[in-house]
Every structure is written in structure tokens, then in C-alpha cells.
Design a protein around this motif. Structure first.
Motif: not given
Ligand code: HEM
Ligand SMILES: [Cu+2]
Lengths: 579, 126, 243
Positions: A121-124, A203-205, A535-536, A538-539, A541, A575-576, A579, C7, C11, C24-25, C30, C34
Motif C-alpha cells: 500500500k505504501d513505502l515502509a 525487505h519488510k513489505l 489511493f490504496h 489496489f482495489t 488484491p 496476494l492476500s 499465506h 481483506d 488473514k 500499510h502494515f 512487521q 521495519s
């Protein structure tokens, strides 16, 4: 509408809400944490810097039309022709390097695309992103102050003792140097923060199910770039910090008359600035990989080789800086070692070029505007990289150093490659970023103008350089006239090409066709968002798949864009759910 | 080693449920401080003797040990993600490379500077 | 506003999105890691930032062995040692504050944050006296170095009775002080920034801002503080001790 797969909400009733229009106030842009908006502000700012630097370039090329001014008394803006020329090449270099080319691809295109290619959704660290933007703005403002206060004539490298008034002819004003040091120092921190943010984000997102080897090569390139930004840029920060102190208080670190060592300044400066040339080229190579795959409609060839060669280039970048100092008083022993090490860079660079060519082999090549830039890139980077090797050989370098040959070399890589890739990237992602299509025919004409103008401007400089034309002189011998005049004509053609783009891109914002979500059939995740994105981002996933699996997409002429095949949507995980 | 393993075992009882990260036992923190203070005393003591060039090596060597202790325990790199450790080691390696190479070169070209200075001071030759 | 967020939530079987969790996390882990990775990268950057000064030090020392030996007597190693101890203790309290934040021991947290701040203050006070003394006797950078023979450090005069201020100037003592002031000055600036950060943490701790899953700020500032300490660990012997 086939299959009822992705039915868009009725587009005609109300304009869709997206990142550009979900809030509209001016203030909402100033404090935005949205990576897309920050990216767009960066895009405007670096484009401004490109145009500003371009104006300086045309000014200095105009001065060089004549080897000596017909009337020695000619004055421009209260300065002699020579003084004017010295300021122009300094400002051109400094603006292009620090304000355009270093932040250019990462902070403008990377900022927008990186989180989207990860499905994030954004940079970390969004606030760090905003801080980085404001530091950039401060640097920009300081540079404009330098301009207003009378400019600089030191060259972009700001070498002491000349830069600090040690040279007898130095015409710059004391405070514009102070401001220039501060500007570059601040811009350095802006660059560090961008790189830091990118590494953390990758790394994290990175979503579960997407390994490092599943990332698009653009991201590998940005990763390598970010490593350099974080680890090399502080060195230029401290160098310019010390220079500032030296300049103001004469403490005796770099100025020989107070016991300082100017050669050490060059060591410090190039310890950053050589890696910095890879800050410029690596993201460009990333864009290039995306373009080559997409417009050859073929899985990129040698994924891992391209990925790791980015890292290799970043690493080798830290061990070759002395090739800028072969004739600066560096010891011969150090010079020989640096000469040898410099050759190593050619290996990963060539690996990339071979893989791009192999990607095109038997692909179905689509000569859209970005692809024309991609082809320009391969050709010009080839020449730029190989002439780098000529310069790396120490015995050659003694003759070629500070001649037009060096100028031609680095313009081949910086303009021929990086600017080409920047323009290619802008054209590739323009529909995604703005939601509008530009005029394809004009796009192609622009790309060809850039190519022709560029070659005309810089090819002659290789020749005049080998014949002894030194860089940074406002005058020249008559035998060089043809070369210089060809360069000047070329520069104007290049300028016309870029001017044309500015016009049709701006026009497309208002009158351009609405862009489909995926106009090119590219396969990385950002193309599964809407154009322009929500804005987010992806509407819904995005569906997880390889960044180069073009076979998952099919063309739909009704939309003039590409859609995921229904079986892909049915069988693949989103994507969601991975897992 | 067993000592450290033990410490690691200990903390599990200490953290509140759902805590992110590793809680360092107070005992460890104080041991680390003691070690650092002892090493400081050693640094000062060693510097009272003249070992020639070895003094520099010794001082920087002890400082490196102290820095490692601070980073492993106070900065809890020992229990942290491996990558953070690499960043620190990588940066230090780069620092060493930069200092090493520039020092190497400046020492080699120093005679040029000295010659130049001598020429400047010498009375102008006819 | 967006189905995307909902969504993402489903999970993880976290009860609900904690208020501290940014949009966004996915989860607090996480988010925490970060921030921490960002801090570590920043610290790597800090090391290279100081690297220029260390290189300058190495270069000038390598080429002015003798001068460095004479001049280091100007620095009072006892003051340097006091400051070393002060910083080491502050490192302990900084590490302790992280522990306290994780264990949600609010009083201990406030106490340790305050202690760290005070140690930093003591460090700066000692620095202030060192600086003013040097400025007073003219032991400064570059061509400005002009120390009267009467002001030479006693230890130096005892060992080398015929040493004079003019001789030191001739040898390039100005370069030493240029580097000394740059290194300790930049370090001191970092200490001042650290003090600011500890005030900020104190205010937040008083407001009860931190908990076991939301203490990243305390942790990251402590990391920063430890790097400042590590740099001093190198500066102390290099400047004050080895001649
Ligand atoms: C393929 C590998 C490359 C090699 C072996 C190489 C080698 C060199 C050498 C030896 C010089 C010094 C010339 C001199 O001043 O005498 C030089 C200058 C330069 N190179 Fe490259 N280079 C390479 C790629 C690049 C790239 C990719 C860029 C930037 C995107 C770049 C930008 C520059 C710049 C800006 C200068 C001149 C700086 C100045 O003096 O103002 N080079 N290169
Ligand atoms: Cu280079």
C-alpha cells in the motif's frame, strides 16, 4: 464484454475516486504521505531540474559556436563570454547531477512503482519519504539562490583550492559557494533517506509468497542503488561539510596553504561520486529490463544474471574511485591498482547488455515509444561503457583525461543511457501514473529526435577529444570548429526532442485518451491496479504471478488494453491468500 | 557460551506475553558495563607505556572489542535479525577499506609534497 | 473506505487492528522491524559519515607522527576518561530504558530516560570546559594556532623543555586541532541531538505512550545513542591517549 470477468463500475456516472482526486485541496498535497503523490511531486521537480539544466547546456553550447568571440568585449549579463561560459558549465553539471539524475529515476519513478510492484500500500516509512522530499525541495531552493547570487565557476566537482578562492581567476562569490555546499549536503541526505526507505520496503513489505527472485528486475536495480545511496552518500556529506568549514574558517584540511591536502579532497569526493554514477545508471538499467521484456513479449533472459550483476556493479563501484585521479597527484601504485580494478566493472555491465539482447532474440518486438528508448539505451550504453574502458587504462587516460573524450564518455552513459531510460520509464508508466495515453506518433518522433540529436552532439566529441580538445574551455583552435558546431546543432535537436515531449505529455493530461489498466501487456503487479491507481493502490488484491509471465495476459481490442486471462484469474491465488 | 545460553533461557520468563523482541536481563546489562569499564582502564593503562607503533594497534584493537560488546549486547544484535548485523559489519568493512586505501595512497605520495615544500623554501636558483 | 484493508486483516488472527498500527502494515511485528531496519541502515550511514573524519585523522597522523605526539599533551586524558565513563553509563541506562519499555515499567522507564539525558548533559559540560580552555590559550585550527610558551601543557614541557609554541605551529599543530575540533564537534552535535531525542521520549513516556509492542522509538533512539557511544570509544584513545 467477455466472460464478465472484471466488470468495471459504471465509469460514466461519476468520476472514479483515485489517488489524484480523492482529496483535492492543495494542502493535502503538501502533507501527503502517499508514495504516489510524493512521486508525482518529485517527477515535476526533477523535470523542472532537467529543463533548467538543459537551458544551461544550450547556453554553453551556444557560446561554443565560435572558438573566440568576434568582439572580445562582448559581455553577457555583466560578465565576459568566458566567465559566462564557466558559470554555465558549472551550473549545468551541478543541477543535472544533484537535482536531476541522482533523484530522477529512484525518487520519481521508483517511489511510485516500487510499492506497487510489491503489491503493497505504501513505502515502509511514509514520513521519511515526505522528509526526503522536503529536503530535496530545500536543496533545490538553495541551488536557485546560488543562481540568483551570481552562480559558481568551480565545476560540479568543487575541487579545492580553486573552488575556495585559491585560484587567481576565481570569479565566484563567497556566499554562493557556501550555499552550494549546503545544497549538496542536504540533497545527499534526501537521497540517503530515499535509499533507506526502499531497502526497508523491499525487505519488510515484500508479500509472503514473493521471494527476492520473484521481484521485477527494476526492484533489484533499485535495491542495489539504495545500498549505494545509503553507504556512499554520507561520505560526500562529510566532505562538503568539511569543505564548508574549510571555506569559512580556513582550518587546514583541504587547503594546502593552511596545511591541508587537496588530493585527499579528491579521494573523498570520488569515494562518493564514483558510486554515485552507479546511483545514476543502475535504476536506468532496471527500467531497461522492464522495457525489454514487455516490448519483446518474452520472459526476460537471464533473470538471475541481471539481478546479481546489479549487486556486483554496486559492490565494485566502491573500489574504483581512483580512476578519476590518475593525473591528480595520486601515487602511481594506487593508480595502477585502480586501473586494474576499474576493468572489473565492465563484466557485470556487459552481462546485462548481453541479456537484454538475448531477450529480444526471437521475441515479438513492438516498437512502441518506450521500446525505442530501450534500443537507444543498448546502443548508447554500449559505446559509453566501452569508452569507459579506454579511460580506465592508465596510460591512455594520461592523454584523454580532461578532454572532450571524457565528456563524450560520460554523456553517453548519463544522457545516452540514464536520461533515455528515464524518458522510456516515463512513457512506460505515464498511463498508469496519470490515467491518460499520450500520442504514440509524437512519442516516437520525440524518441527519434532525442537519438539523432544526442548522437550528433556527442559523437564528434570523441574525435575532438582524442585530438586534444580540452574540456572546460570557452575558446578553441580553429581546427575544432566543425566538431563544436556539430555538437551545438545536435544539442538543439536534442532540446527540441525533449521540448516536444513536454508539450504532448502536458497535452495528454487534458486531452489524452483514457488509459486502460494495462496498455502494454506488461506483467508486473502494478499493471493489475487501475489507471490511475486507487489511493490504496489496489482495489482488489492482485493475483500473484511472475513479473515476466506475459502469456497470462490477452489483448482486448474493445478496451485497447490487456486483460488477465480468465483461467489465470480462476486458478491463481491472490496476494492476500498466499499465506 | 553456556552462560549466554542460560541468559537467553532466563528472559523467556521475564517478557510479558506478546512482547516483540528480546528482553535483556539486568544482570547482563551490568556485566556489560563492567566489562566496558575494565577495558577502558586497560586502554588508559596501556597508553602510559611507549610501544611505538603498537600503541595505535592496541588502542584501536581494544576500542574494536568495546564496540563489539556494545553492539552485541547493548544494541542486542546478538538476538536480532541477522541482516542488521550485516549492515553494521558491512559498514565497518567499508570504513576500513576507505581509511586503509586513502592512507596507503597519501603515504605513497607524501614525498612529492615534501619535495615541493623544499623547493619552495630553497632560495631561487640562478 | 477500502475493501483492501479489511481483506488484509482477516488473514491474521490478531483480535483487532491496534490503534498504533499504520495502514500499510499487516501487523505490529512487521511495523516494529521495519522501523528498526531503517534505524540500522541509518546507523550504517552514520559510520560512513564519520568515516571521512577518521580518514582525515589517519592521513594526518600518518604524515605528522612527531607533531601528533607533542600535541596530544594538550588534551587532558583525565577529562576524556571521565567523559568515557559518563557515556558508558549512559549507554547502560539507554539499554535499560528499552528493557523497561518492553516490560511496561513506567517509572523505571522515566528514570532511565532521564538518567541518559543527564549523562549526556554532563558530557557536554565537560566538553564545554575543554573547548573554552583550548580557545583561551589559542590551541585552535589551521593558521590560527598560536600558543604562548607559558601556556604549553606542563607534561609536555617537563618532557621536552625546549619545546615552544612557535615550533609546534611550524610542525603543523593547526592540522591536529582542525581534526580534533571537527571530530569532537561533530560528535558533540550528535550528543546534542541525542539529548533532544531523549526529551522527546521523556514527554511521550510521561504521557504513557509506550507498551510492549509499541516501543520502537525508545529502541531506535537507544540504538542511535549506542552508536554515538561507540564513536566516542574510538575517539577517546585516538585523540587523548596515543601520542
Ligand atoms: C562501464 C564502466 C565504466 C567505466 C570503466 C568508466 C570509466 C571511467 C573513467 C576511467 C573515467 C575518468 C576519466 C577521466 O576523467 O580521465 C570516467 C569518468 C566519468 N564517468 Fe565513467 N565509466 C564507466 C561507466 C560510467 C557510468 C555508468 C557513468 C554514469 C552514469 C559514468 C560517469 C562518468 C562521469 C560523470 C565521469 C567524469 C566525471 C568528471 O570528471 O566530471 N561512467 N569513467
Ligand atoms: Cu568513475
Amino acid at each position: 464484454m467477455a466472460g464478465g470477468v472484471v466488470e468495471k463500475p459504471a465509469a460514466h456516472d461519476k468520476p472514479r475516486k483515485h489517488y489524484l482526486n480523492h482529496v483535492k485541496t492543495f494542502g493535502s498535497w503538501l502533507v501527503t504521505l502517499d508514495h504516489k503523490r510524493i512521486a508525482m511531486m518529485y517527477l515535476c521537480a526533477v523535470s523542472f531540474a532537467l529543463l533548467l539544466g538543459g537551458v544551461f547546456a544550450l547556453a554553453l553550447r551556444t557560446v561554443l559556436w565560435n572558438g573566440t568571440p568576434a568582439d572580445p568585449e562582448t559581455s553577457i549579463l555583466g560578465a565576459t563570454m568566458e566567465q559566462f561560459y564557466n558559470k554555465m558549465f558549472t551550473l549545468h553539471g551541478a543541477v543535472m547531477v544533484f537535482l536531476f539524475i541522482i533523484p530522477g529515476i529512484p525518487a520519481a519513478l521508483g517511489n511510485f512503482i516500487l510499492p506497487m510492484q510489491l503489491g503493497a500500500k505504501d513505502l515502509a516509512l511514509p514520513r521519511i519519504n515526505l522528509l526526503s522530499w522536503y529536503l530535496y525541495v530545500m536543496g533545490l531552493v538553495l541551488f536557485v539562490c546560488v543562481l540568483v547570487l551570481g552562480g559558481l565557476d568551480t565545476g560540479w566537482t568543487l575541487y579545492p583550492p580553486y573552488s575556495m578562492g585559491g585560484g587567481s581567476q576565481s570569479q565566484h562569490v563567497w556566499h554562493s559557494l557556501v550555499l552550494a555546499y549546503m545544497a549538496v549536503f542536504i540533497l545527499g541526505f534526501s537521497s540517503i533517506l530515499t535509499g533507506l526507505n526502499f531497502i526497508v520496503t523491499m525487505h519488510k513489505l515484500r508479500p509472503p509468497g514473493m521471494g527476492m527472485y520473484d521481484m521485477p528486475l527494476f526492484l533489484w536495480a533499485l535495491y542495489a542503488t539504495s545500498l549505494i545511496q545509503v553507504l556512499a552518500t554520507p561520505v560526500v556529506g562529510i566532505t562538503l561539510g568539511l569543505s564548508l568549514i574549510e571555506h569559512m574558517f580556513h582550518v587546514g584540511i583541504f587547503l594546502p596553504q593552511y596545511g591541508g591536502d587537496p588530493v585527499m579532497y579528491q579521494h573523498f569526493f570520488w569515494f562518493y561520486s564514483h558510486p554515485a554514477v552507479y546511483i545514476m545508471i543502475l535504476p536506468a538499467m532496471g527500467v531497461q529490463s522492464e522495457i525489454m521484456g514487455t516490448f519483446s513479449r518474452k520472459h526476460i533472459f537471464g533473470y538471475k544474471a541481471i539481478a546479481w550483476s546489479s549487486i556486483a556493479i554496486a559492490a565494485i563501484g566502491f573500489i574504483v574511485w581512483g580512476h578519476h585521479m590518475f593525473v591528480s597527484g595520486q601515487s602511481p601504485t594506487a593508480g595502477i591498482i585502480f586501473s586494474f580494478l576499474t576493468y572489473l566493472v565492465a563484466i557485470p555491465s556487459a552481462i546485462k547488455v548481453f541479456n537484454w539482447v538475448a531477450t529480444m532474440y526471437k521475441g515479438s518486438i513492438d516498437l512502441k515509444t518506450p521500446m525505442i528508448y530501450g534500443l537507444n539505451f543498448i546502443y548508447l550504453f554500449g559505446i559509453g561503457g566501452l569508452t569507459g574502458l579506454f579511460l580506465a587504462s592508465i596510460s591512455n587516460n594520461v592523454h584523454l583525461h580532461d578532454t572532450y573524450f571524457v565528456i563524450a564518455h560520460f554523456h553517453m552513459v548519463m544522457v545516452g543511457s540514464t536520461v533515455n531510460a528515464f524518458l522510456g520509464g516515463v512513457h512506460l508508466w505515464w498511463p498508469k501514473m496519470t490515467g491518460r495515453m499520450y500520442n504514440e506518433t509524437l512519442g516516437r518522433i520525440g524518441a527519434i529526435l532525442v537519438f539523432v540529436g544526442f548522437n550528433l552532439a556527442f559523437m564528434p566529441q570523441f574525435v575532438s577529444g582524442t585530438r586534444g580538445m580540452p574540456r572546460r574551455y570557452a575558446n578553441y583552435l580553429e581546427e575544432f570548429t566543425t566538431f563544436h558546431q556539430a555538437s551545438t546543432v545536435g544539442a538543439y535537436i536534442l532540446g527540441a526532442g525533449i521540448g516536444l515531449q513536454v508539450l504532448y505529455l502536458l497535452y495528454s493530461l487534458f486531452k489524452g485518451k483514457k488509459a486502460p489498466d494495462n496498455p502494454w501487456g506488461a506483467a508486473s503487479l502494478e499493471w493489475q491496479s487501475e489507471s490511475p491507481p486507487d489511493f490504496h493502490n489496489f482495489t482488489k488484491p492482485p493475483i500473484m504471478m511472475g513479473a515476466y509471465d506475459y502469456e497470462n495476459w490477452e489483448y482486448e481490442s474493445e478496451e485497447a488494453g490487456w486483460k488477465l486471462k480468465p483461467e489465470v484469474i480462476e486458478t491463481r491465488k491472490t496476494l492476500s491468500k498466499v499465506h | 557460551m553456556t552462560e549466554a545460553a542460560h541468559a537467553h533461557h532466563d528472559h523467556h520468563h521475564e517478557g510479558l506475553p506478546g512482547t516483540i523482541g528480546h528482553v535483556t536481563p539486568l544482570k547482563t546489562l551490568f556485566k556489560v558495563l563492567t566489562a566496558l569499564l575494565v577495558l577502558t582502564v586497560i586502554t588508559v593503562a596501556v597508553a602510559q607505556f611507549d610501544f611505538g607503533r603498537l600503541n595505535v594497534v592496541g588502542a584501536v584493537g581494544i576500542a574494536c572489542v568495546k564496540a563489539s560488546i556494545v553492539s552485541l549486547w547493548f544494541m542486542h544484535l546478538r538476538y536480532d535479525k541477522r541482516f542488521n548485523f550485516f549492515i553494521l559489519v558491512g559498514s565497518f568493512a567499508l570504513v576500513a577499506w576507505m581509511i586503509g586505501y586513502i592512507l596507503f595512497d597519501t603515504v605513497l605520495y607524501q614525498h612529492n609534497i615534501q619535495e615541493y615544500k623544499r623547493d619552495q623554501q630553497a632560495p631561487a636558483k640562478p | 473506505m477500502s475493501t483492501g484493508v479489511a481483506d488484509h486483516e482477516t488473514k491474521h488472527d490478531l483480535p483487532a487492528r491496534p490503534p498504533e498500527l499504520a495502514m500499510h502494515f499487516d501487523n505490529m511485528h512487521q511495523q516494529f522491524h521495519s522501523g528498526k531496519l531503517g534505524m540500522w541502515l541509518f546507523l550504517g550511514q552514520e559510520l560512513l559519515f564519520f568515516c571521512g573524519l577518521f580518514t582525515a585523522y589517519a592521513v594526518y597522523r600518518g604524515n605528522h607522527q612527531e607533531m601528533f605526539h607533542y600535541v596530544h599533551y594538550f588534551l587532558d586524558w583525565k577529562l576524556g576518561a571521565v567523559n568515557t565513563v559518563v557515556l558508558l553509563v549512559s549507554s547502560l541506562t539507554a539499554a535499560w530504558s528499552v528493557r523497561a519499555a518492553m516490560l511496561e515499567q513506567r517509572k523505571v522507564l522515566i528514570f532511565t530516560l532521564l538518567a541518559t539525558f543527564i549523562c549526556a548533559g554532563i558530557f557536554m559540560v565537560v566538553k564545554y570546559f575543554e573547548y573554552t580552555h583550548k580557545l583561551h590559550i589559542g590551541a585552535v585550527w589551521g593558521g590560527g594556532f598560536n600558543v604562548a610558551d607559558a601556556d604549553l601543557p606542563a607534561e609536555l614541557v617537563a618532557k621536552y623543555p625546549d619545546m615552544t609554541g612557535a615550533k609546534l605551529k611550524e610542525m603543523g599543530a593547526g592540522s591536529f586541532f582542525a581534526i580534533y575540533f571537527c571530530m569532537t564537534g561533530l560528535h558533540g552535535l550528535h550528543v546534542l541531538v541525542g539529548m533532544g531525542l531523549y526529551i522527546w521520549l521523556l514527554v511521550r513516556a510521561l504521557k504513557g505512550d509506550f507498551n510492549r509492542r509499541w516501543y520502537g522509538a525508545v529502541d531506535n533512539v537507544a540504538l542511535y545513542w549506542h552508536i554515538v557511544d561507540i564513536i566516542w570509544i574510538f575517539l577517546f584513545p585516538m585523540l587523548y591517549l596515543i601520542g
